[in-house]
Design an enzyme around this catalytic site. Structure first.
Site, PDB file in Angstrom:
ATOM      1  N   LYS B  75      55.813  71.487 -76.433  1.00  0.00           N
ATOM      2  CA  LYS B  75      55.413  70.411 -76.217  1.00  0.00           C
ATOM      3  C   LYS B  75      55.448  69.992 -74.945  1.00  0.00           C
ATOM      4  O   LYS B  75      55.873  69.937 -74.465  1.00  0.00           O
ATOM      5  CB  LYS B  75      56.006  69.407 -77.614  1.00  0.00           C
ATOM      6  CG  LYS B  75      54.884  67.986 -77.681  1.00  0.00           C
ATOM      7  CD  LYS B  75      54.835  67.115 -79.088  1.00  0.00           C
ATOM      8  CE  LYS B  75      54.590  66.177 -78.234  1.00  0.00           C
ATOM      9  NZ  LYS B  75      54.726  65.189 -80.626  1.00  0.00           N
ATOM     10  N   SER B 150      51.306  63.381 -83.232  1.00  0.00           N
ATOM     11  CA  SER B 150      51.173  63.285 -81.818  1.00  0.00           C
ATOM     12  C   SER B 150      51.310  65.215 -81.260  1.00  0.00           C
ATOM     13  O   SER B 150      50.572  65.247 -80.641  1.00  0.00           O
ATOM     14  CB  SER B 150      52.223  63.204 -81.322  1.00  0.00           C
ATOM     15  OG  SER B 150      53.624  62.983 -80.916  1.00  0.00           O
ATOM     16  N   SER B 174      54.640  63.462 -86.812  1.00  0.00           N
ATOM     17  CA  SER B 174      54.184  64.108 -85.890  1.00  0.00           C
ATOM     18  C   SER B 174      54.224  65.539 -85.577  1.00  0.00           C
ATOM     19  O   SER B 174      53.808  66.276 -84.562  1.00  0.00           O
ATOM     20  CB  SER B 174      54.353  62.993 -84.699  1.00  0.00           C
ATOM     21  OG  SER B 174      53.422  62.256 -84.112  1.00  0.00           O
TER      22      SER B 174
END
Lengths: 95, 483, 478
Positions: B75, B150, B174
């Site tokens: 990420k 997210s 997330s």
């Protein structure tokens, strides 16, 4: 509860956050909506409850006083917007 | 070759079925092919091939680890030395991190191959991946819908087989929410289990990194590498890391499952509810008993979270000021102009909204009414979890009220978007671990089952998820066009 | 007119703690390095990095707390103080707000021989900021973050000082204490020890405080006195001419000897303190406290009393000798190692030695004359090998060399002559050569006696025992 345009401006100033004049109204509306949500918290009696800042009931670990970092200034300043003579440059600070 | 789990790929690498370079090339090829999903912000082709070559050599010497040579992705919230680390923001579009996050170091020393950096909501603030400066990510199950957020890029990449596995971070859901919406397995570990060093902070007391994978066994493999004490993170917990795969095959006979009644009330889509009910029935068949539990303070999790997280973020994001790194506005007139324009131009709307909210909640006269009140509620919520988890082994429930929603559907209504985090947020406030496991489909889109465990009971969660995956095949389903 | 007014002063002292590494990072705290070469990722506030607390900074804060007999908080909490300034990299300073590590304590000061107890409200740990350099950057400001993250102990006094003189006495006493404890080098030029003064005035007899102004960053004892006096005058004049004091931050300009309002800090600050989520509560348990207590040195006040009691020193010598731990140690070692009385030792240390050190701008720890060598010299006074006067000559030789007193006495032939036969022969010669003066003396002019002593000592190059000379001369001149 609702947040006024001037309160939004105050917060934006505290946070040094440029927001477009035309967007202030929409921020005020969104933030007021969030505040409405938050007023639900008043439904719960929390007298005598200890505030919780961390999920773990732990205490701070202490580091030995040893110099472990060798600073590579060139590397750090390679990503800086403006430097000169090893200093970070900003518009003149008035005291 | 790419449509395999980590465990399968590791076997293939050892049997000589394919090399890490073969695998890496195959994944890089797929990333290009499915570029339109917008899952990656940066693809590190050259470095990936170098690491793959090194991994092949290491595999040949026989001292490889399970992740050696496995193509994965990070990420874009984890700092990677020498590689752009954007956090999904214009603010960091030019930021080349001068150091690695601890998590990145750990994957590097395991010999994993990093394919690139994954798209995400800006500074991890969002539930749909639409707040990214780099544009929305598409859900491979239906490209008109969001992948969640997210960690939307991570979930989409794993679901579309654009990486064997990916890291995510979870502040209010997330990891779990995008895992659920994309039909993959995601685990948010106990707060403090995975180091936060080098992981760009959103809300420090809630943020936690974790694995996003195809199944529970892979999650166990990834967590084995990610977890552990880090002396660079004061909130990292100094407890031994168990062997997460050791207990995967344990029987679930006698397992006590609690269903929080607050999780199954109004607001939960009926098709999602029915899917979950079927999943819970599978557990009954595996020998578990199911009881109802109550978490009375849960309904206040959203307001408490939306005070605490913005408050922390308002300070965490002050360092982005255009002085030492990151975006700086053109020709600032003076210092105030430098700050307000760099931050005004560098941050997107959702980030600004949360900074303003947090600033307001901490400002003089409101601190007690909002911040302290929210922290007290946080205590009550955490006590709810402790009490419930002393009665049952784990709790189960939905991850999201409904399946993936359409791109653009909720972006103009932030409050509605926040409310969809209702089942995930309380877990971060309490700090306990939780997983999202693929449990079926509703209207053709994946549904996730949430399993919530006690502090540091990740091994138990993985065991419970793995046993379910032995008797179901939801986790092996691949979106159409990505087989 | 001025006598109708009463001044109220409180001081906030910032003492940089003498740790090797920063409070939250492993970068060096050494002063004077090239700009930004001692600012690591944590000090620069780069994304994703995290603070870890330095144990030594905690120990130093606790030992300070014990020295001022303060309450030590079993749990203290770090908070973020939010404001934007280019020398503050994170946009917040990690400090302590609600739960500081050191609670209520006190410090006794002496002003004009009168002792006064000043309350200490609290002392907390925080990180220092970097420095802004305003010169030579084509109208821009340069930022050096080497100082960012240096540990600070902020010591807040009660508003209990009523004159600039008291404030100076408090600041000096505090300066002496932190150096004595070894927790701060006290270097005011380098900014290791600096203070902000909160000053207000009120009509005599009034209970409530007047509006105060905060004078920032005063870095010398001289300036603290001038800055406060100036500010008091300004406030009284303002009020007497019908104006009102506004609560604000003012900067002391030592060139113009005036304070002026700080424009940049004028706007209302709302620091939005909240507990730093990257740091956990700091635990100082009984074990840790006991360990630190064991390291706590005898404090200046107690030591001064002991010096007066057991060495029979006067107030002045006792005060000087307890002003630094090293000086007190030096003195006590000399007493132990020499056969001399403590009083003579004290006179030598506070007299010749300190004068020489001051002249050479040296600390006692850098003294060219070690305690062994000084003790050796003083022993030779007490056993009458040399006179006090010759000793001064020997001391000067010792300052320039590494020789012992005995070596110098030997080499220069400075040994006192105690052979009465030799002294007698010289006395006889002097009497014979100065019969006029003998006559004067015998006729009652006692003053002439000094002349004879001088002549004898001159003849003997100062090496005769003066007591012996006096005695024998008196006998011979009868």
């Amino acid at each position: 509860m609702s947040l006024t345009v001037s309160e939004v401006k105050d917060c934006a100033h505290l946070a040094r956050l440029g927001i477009e004049e035309r967007d202030i109204g929409s921020y005020a509306k969104d933030l007021s909506g969030m505040l409405d949500l938050m007023t639900q918290m008043n439904d719960l009696d929390t007298d005598g409850v200890e505030p919780m800042a961390h999920p773990m009931d732990q205490v701070q670990r202490l580091r030995a006083d040893v110099v472990t970092e060798q600073v590579d200034r060139e590397k750090f300043q390679a990503i800086a917007p403006q430097v000169e003579a090893g200093l970070y440059l900003v518009p003149k600070v008035i005291e | 070759m790419y449509n395999k789990t980590i465990a399968e790929l590791a076997r293939g690498l050892r049997s000589g079925e394919f090399s890490s370079v073969d695998l890496t090339l195959a994944f890089l090829d797929r990333i290009k092919q499915h570029h339109s999903l917008n899952a990656y912000i940066t693809v590190t082709e050259e470095q990936a091939l170098q690491s793959a070559k090194a991994a092949d050599l290491r595999l040949a010497t026989g001292n490889a680890e399970l992740l050696t040579g496995i193509p994965m992705a990070q990420k874009d919230i984890f700092c990677t030395e020498g590689i752009k680390t954007s956090c999904g923001s214009k603010m960091l579009d030019n930021f080349i991190a001068p150091y690695n996050a601890t998590v990145v170091d750990k994957f590097n020393s395991a010999g994993a191959v990093m394919l690139g950096k994954l798209n995400m909501d800006e500074f991890a603030m969002g539930s749909s991946n639409e707040t990214s400066y780099y544009g929305a990510v598409k859900n491979p199950w239906d490209t008109h819908t969001v992948p969640g957020g997210s960690s939307g890029g991570s979930a989409a990449a794993v679901a579309a087989r654009l990486a064997a596995c990916a890291t995510g971070t979870d502040t209010g859901g997330s990891i779990r929410q995008p895992a659920a919406l994309c039909g993959i397995t995601g685990l948010k570990p106990t707060y403090g289990r995975v180091s936060r060093y080098g992981m760009i902070a959103y809300a420090s007391s809630l943020d936690q990194g974790g694995p996003m994978t195809r199944n529970a066994e892979d999650a166990a493999i990834m967590l084995q590498t990610m977890a552990g004490f880090d002396d660079k993170d004061s909130t990292s917990v100094d407890l031994p890391v168990p062997d997460y795969r050791a207990g995967l095959s344990n029987s679930l006979e006698g397992l006590k499952i609690g269903l929080p009644k607050e999780f199954f009330g109004e607001g939960l889509n009926s098709d999602v509810a029915a899917t979950l009910e079927a999943a819970i029935n599978e557990y009954r068949k595996l020998g578990a008993t199911v009881t109802e539990v109550s978490m009375p303070s849960l309904k206040l999790a959203i307001p408490a979270y939306y005070v605490i997280a913005p408050a922390e973020c308002s300070a965490n994001l002050s360092r982005f000021d255009g002085v030492r790194f990151g975006y700086r506005c053109e020709n600032p007139a003076d210092l105030a102009d430098l700050y307000t324009r760099s931050r005004g131009e560098g941050f997107g709307k959702e980030v600004k909204r949360r900074i303003l909210m947090g600033t307001y909640a901490l400002s003089a006269g409101y601190y007690d009414a909002y911040y302290i009140k929210a922290q007290k509620i946080r205590r009550l919520i955490s006590e709810d979890f402790k009490r419930a988890l002393s009665e049952v082994d784990v709790m189960m429930g939905p991850v999201t009220p409904s399946t993936a929603f359409g791109i653009g559907e909720k972006i103009d209504n932030p409050i509605e978007m926040y409310l969809s985090d209702i089942y995930t947020i309380a877990i971060n406030l309490a700090g306990v671990p939780a997983m999202s496991v693929p449990a079926g489909f509703a209207q053709g889109l994946p549904v996730g089952l949430q399993i919530i465990g006690n502090y540091f009971a990740e091994d138990r969660l993985l065991n419970i998820a793995h046993q379910y995956q032995q008797v179901t095949d939801w986790h092996t389903q691949t979106p159409k066009g990505f087989e | 007119m001025r006598s109708q007014w009463e001044t109220v002063i409180g001081l906030e002292i910032h003492a940089q703690l003498a740790t090797k590494s920063k409070i939250f990072s492993g970068a060096s705290t050494a002063y004077g390095a090239e700009p930004n070469t001692q600012a690591c990722a944590v000090d620069l506030g780069l994304p994703g990095v995290l603070p870890v607390l330095n144990k030594e900074a905690v120990r130093m804060a606790v030992i300070f707390g014990m020295a001022v007999e303060a309450h030590i908080a079993p749990y203290s909490v770090f908070a973020r103080k939010n404001y934007f300034y280019p020398d503050l990299p994170k946009g917040y300073q990690i400090s302590q707000m609600e739960l500081p590590i050191v609670g209520i304590g006190h410090l006794d000061i002496d002003v004009d021989g009168v002792s006064k107890r000043i309350g200490i409200t609290r002392a907390h740990l925080e990180e220092d900021a970097g420095k802004s350099l305003h010169e030579n950057f084509h109208g821009l400001t340069g930022i050096d973050l080497n100082r960012a993250g240096t540990p600070l102990l902020e010591i807040v006094s009660e508003p209990e000082m009523s004159s600039a003189k008291e404030a100076v006495a408090y600041m000096r006493k505090m300066h002496e204490l932190v150096r004595y404890l070894g927790i701060c080098d006290g270097n005011m030029q380098e900014g290791s020890f600096r203070c902000d003064a909160n000053v207000s005035v009120r009509p005599k007899g009034q209970q409530e405080f007047g509006t105060r102004a905060e004078i920032k960053n005063i870095n010398s004892f001289k300036f603290v006195e001038k800055a406060i006096n100036h500010e008091v005058e300004r406030q009284i004049e303002l009020i007497e001419s019908g104006g009102k004091v506004v609560q604000e931050t003012r900067l002391y300009d030592s060139d113009k000897d005036e304070t002026r309002s700080m424009r940049s800090k004028e706007e209302a600050n709302d620091y939005r303190y909240f507990p730093d989520p990257d740091l956990l509560p700091v635990l100082v348990d009984e074990d840790f406290k006991a360990q630190i207590k064991a390291q706590l040195p005898e404090l200046p006040q107690a030591k001064k009393q002991r010096f007066k009691d057991s060495y029979a020193l006067d107030e002045e010598n006792a005060t000087i000798l307890t002003s630094s731990r090293q000086l007190g140690d030096y003195f006590e070692t000399v007493v132990k190692e020499s056969a001399c009385s403590a009083k003579i030792c004290a006179n030598w240390v506070t007299g010749d030695l300190l004068a020489a050190l001051n002249k050479a701008n040296l600390e006692i720890t850098d003294s060219p004359v070690s305690h062994e060598r000084l003790a050796g010299l003083l022993t030779r006074i007490s056993d009458d090998t040399i006179s006090g006067k010759i000793a001064k000559q020997v001391f000067e030789e010792m300052w320039q060399s590494t020789a012992t007193a005995d070596q110098i006495i030997e080499a220069k032939g400075l040994k006192q002559i105690t052979d009465t036969g030799a002294i007698e022969a010289i006395i006889d010669k002097i009497i014979a050569d100065n019969l006029d003066q003998v006559e004067q003396y015998r006729s009652g002019k006692d003053k002439v006696f000094g002349f004879f002593v001088g002549q004898v000592m001159k003849e003997m190059q100062g090496k005769a025992n003066p007591g012996e000379v006096n005695k024998m001369l008196k006998e011979k001149l009868k």
